[in-house]
Design an enzyme around this catalytic site. Sequence first.
Site, PDB file in Angstrom:
ATOM      1  N   GLU A  31      -7.433   8.062   6.757  1.00 17.30           N
ATOM      2  CA  GLU A  31      -7.733   8.620   8.069  1.00 17.30           C
ATOM      3  C   GLU A  31      -8.295  10.038   8.041  1.00 17.30           C
ATOM      4  O   GLU A  31      -7.632  10.977   8.513  1.00 17.30           O
ATOM      5  CB  GLU A  31      -6.469   8.585   8.947  1.00 17.30           C
ATOM      6  CG  GLU A  31      -5.882   7.206   9.103  1.00 17.30           C
ATOM      7  CD  GLU A  31      -4.727   7.157  10.111  1.00 17.30           C
ATOM      8  OE1 GLU A  31      -4.193   8.212  10.474  1.00 17.30           O
ATOM      9  OE2 GLU A  31      -4.387   6.045  10.548  1.00 17.30           O
ATOM     10  N   ARG A  80       0.852  -1.195   0.000  1.00 15.55           N
ATOM     11  CA  ARG A  80       0.000   0.000   0.000  1.00 15.55           C
ATOM     12  C   ARG A  80       0.884   1.240   0.000  1.00 15.55           C
ATOM     13  O   ARG A  80       1.776   1.368   0.837  1.00 15.55           O
ATOM     14  CB  ARG A  80      -0.902   0.014   1.238  1.00 15.55           C
ATOM     15  CG  ARG A  80      -1.655   1.319   1.418  1.00 15.55           C
ATOM     16  CD  ARG A  80      -2.590   1.294   2.621  1.00 15.55           C
ATOM     17  NE  ARG A  80      -3.275   2.579   2.754  1.00 15.55           N
ATOM     18  CZ  ARG A  80      -3.190   3.399   3.801  1.00 15.55           C
ATOM     19  NH1 ARG A  80      -2.466   3.064   4.860  1.00 15.55           N
ATOM     20  NH2 ARG A  80      -3.837   4.537   3.815  1.00 15.55           N
ATOM     21  N   GLU A 124      -3.136  -0.442   7.880  1.00 13.19           N
ATOM     22  CA  GLU A 124      -1.982  -0.056   8.699  1.00 13.19           C
ATOM     23  C   GLU A 124      -2.102  -0.713  10.066  1.00 13.19           C
ATOM     24  O   GLU A 124      -3.194  -0.785  10.631  1.00 13.19           O
ATOM     25  CB  GLU A 124      -1.912   1.465   8.951  1.00 13.19           C
ATOM     26  CG  GLU A 124      -1.348   2.283   7.830  1.00 13.19           C
ATOM     27  CD  GLU A 124      -1.343   3.773   8.143  1.00 13.19           C
ATOM     28  OE1 GLU A 124      -1.214   4.149   9.326  1.00 13.19           O
ATOM     29  OE2 GLU A 124      -1.487   4.553   7.190  1.00 13.19           O
ATOM     30  N   ASN A 156      -7.138   1.157   9.805  1.00 14.90           N
ATOM     31  CA  ASN A 156      -5.837   1.452  10.414  1.00 14.90           C
ATOM     32  C   ASN A 156      -6.006   1.306  11.915  1.00 14.90           C
ATOM     33  O   ASN A 156      -6.924   1.891  12.495  1.00 14.90           O
ATOM     34  CB  ASN A 156      -5.385   2.873  10.099  1.00 14.90           C
ATOM     35  CG  ASN A 156      -4.859   3.006   8.673  1.00 14.90           C
ATOM     36  OD1 ASN A 156      -4.868   2.043   7.909  1.00 14.90           O
ATOM     37  ND2 ASN A 156      -4.399   4.193   8.339  1.00 14.90           N
ATOM     38  N   TYR A 206      -3.774   0.758  15.784  1.00 10.06           N
ATOM     39  CA  TYR A 206      -2.493   0.711  16.482  1.00 10.06           C
ATOM     40  C   TYR A 206      -2.582   0.382  17.961  1.00 10.06           C
ATOM     41  O   TYR A 206      -1.667  -0.192  18.522  1.00 10.06           O
ATOM     42  CB  TYR A 206      -1.801   2.079  16.365  1.00 10.06           C
ATOM     43  CG  TYR A 206      -1.280   2.385  14.984  1.00 10.06           C
ATOM     44  CD1 TYR A 206       0.027   2.056  14.639  1.00 10.06           C
ATOM     45  CD2 TYR A 206      -2.077   2.987  14.018  1.00 10.06           C
ATOM     46  CE1 TYR A 206       0.529   2.331  13.372  1.00 10.06           C
ATOM     47  CE2 TYR A 206      -1.588   3.268  12.740  1.00 10.06           C
ATOM     48  CZ  TYR A 206      -0.285   2.929  12.433  1.00 10.06           C
ATOM     49  OH  TYR A 206       0.207   3.191  11.180  1.00 10.06           O
ATOM     50  N   HIS A 222      -3.127  10.820   1.035  1.00 11.59           N
ATOM     51  CA  HIS A 222      -2.666  10.570   2.410  1.00 11.59           C
ATOM     52  C   HIS A 222      -2.157  11.903   2.962  1.00 11.59           C
ATOM     53  O   HIS A 222      -0.952  12.105   3.130  1.00 11.59           O
ATOM     54  CB  HIS A 222      -1.589   9.484   2.406  1.00 11.59           C
ATOM     55  CG  HIS A 222      -1.295   8.879   3.748  1.00 11.59           C
ATOM     56  ND1 HIS A 222      -1.373   7.523   3.989  1.00 11.59           N
ATOM     57  CD2 HIS A 222      -0.904   9.430   4.918  1.00 11.59           C
ATOM     58  CE1 HIS A 222      -1.028   7.274   5.261  1.00 11.59           C
ATOM     59  NE2 HIS A 222      -0.743   8.420   5.833  1.00 11.59           N
TER      60      HIS A 222
END
Length: 476
Positions: A166, A74, A377, A306, A308, A120
Amino acid sequence: MSLPSDFLWGFATAAYQVEGATQQDGRGPTIWDTFCSIPGKIADGTDGSVACDSYNRTSEDIALLKRLGSTCYRFSLSWARIIPLGGRNDPVNQAGIDHYVKFVDDLLEAGIVPFITLLHWDVPDELDKRYGGLLNREEFPLDFEHYARVVFKSIPKCKNWITFNEPWCSSILGYSTGFFAPGHTSNRAKSAIGDSSREPWIVGHNLLVAHGRAVKVYRDEFKPADKGQIGITLNGDYTYPWDPEDPRDVEAANRKIEFAISWFADPIYFGKYPDSMRKQLGDRLPEFTPEELALVQGSNDFYGMNHYTADYVKHGDGNPAPEDFLGDLSTHPYSKSGECIGPETQSFWLRPNPEGFRGLLNWLSKRYGYPAIYVTENGTSILGENDLKEPEILNDEFRYQYFHDYVNAMAKAVGEDGCNVRGYMAWSLMDNFEWAEGYETRFGVTYVNYADGQQRKEKYSARKMKEIFDAVIEKK
Ligand code: PNW
């Protein structure tokens, strides 16, 4: 073994973070070039002008991806390389297009499936100057639609498209905290455009509509022949109630996920903003016109995720606070101590918590009817990593453990809980420009030596990634 044999895995990057070459081949300036030039905005005073020099090292990067065993990659396009001024009546830069066409050809030849993000965060600077960029409800979606059409037409071999990365970060970090470009803060009394306590919600709205426009173009004009898929990538942490016995904390935890994910996903899957947001924000949250809604509702072929970290929240007093995003949410965020939520990393907002990944995969699968999900991500920084030198810096066992635990949590979400995850892209292929943190925070599985010609060296986690996936993907 719980991931299907056709499961794709690989790595992710973004144009401004890796490409460098900001003056090369006719690229126009972006809001990030401008933002980085403001003293104090970037921790180490750097910018993306050289970064990893990936613009000039495409074959090296593809060879790296291949060596690591990745089946997909990506990356994002720099809009300002393709249309330097950004607008629908502005000239197109053939050199920019040629660069990306060749990159996609080379990836395919190496057997790597490309996932392209159209934007992005690096909005062409001219659009910001010309009409307020993402704040402009009339102009921005039309310019983005045009850019998307130019790209779809030029790169028919790419079958996987992500409109935006995002939008939460663009809206909140760009227009509320001011931590990201263009650096607006909602506690200024008035902005040039209007009441700034409305800016983040306007930006989010315009990104949704622009996404809807690009999806319509793809479906009407390209998808029938190209047979690809298109979606948007949303970020979101998993959130635990501080006190699971207190219904107000339970509600606050849910509200925090809704303010991150459902802000965008509810309009796309249900055709409306979440009730919790309307309640907190009132008329500061825009209303969809019927035309806008027709564009937005149903506009995801897949969900780009995404993810984390996780956090705990306590409820607030329930009153919205327009000058502050967390006040608006009416929550107080807390990270409980390391044993509870995960160890510290170099990023203040990130603590590993693999159970939360499984939790969030289930949360959004249930809410949105088990959509196809690509994890676009997932990754971690390491506390103090940048203080290390070679060879110690190559020994990132902490990152290996993170990927091991997160991938296994995802495999359980698929194998045991029925979530429909089709692919996974680790952040990131290599250390790169970590936005406001500059080069001090590293997320790469590959070490980049910025002091020595952007030389790349695989870390331990890079070499272990294939093993992690081989253990959970079914053999053909
Ligand atoms: C993502 N937060 O951003 C981005 O998509 C990447 O470009 C970035 O490098 C990566 O995560 C690591 O930071 C985020 O403050 C940045 O919560 C900040 C936050 C979340 C995501």
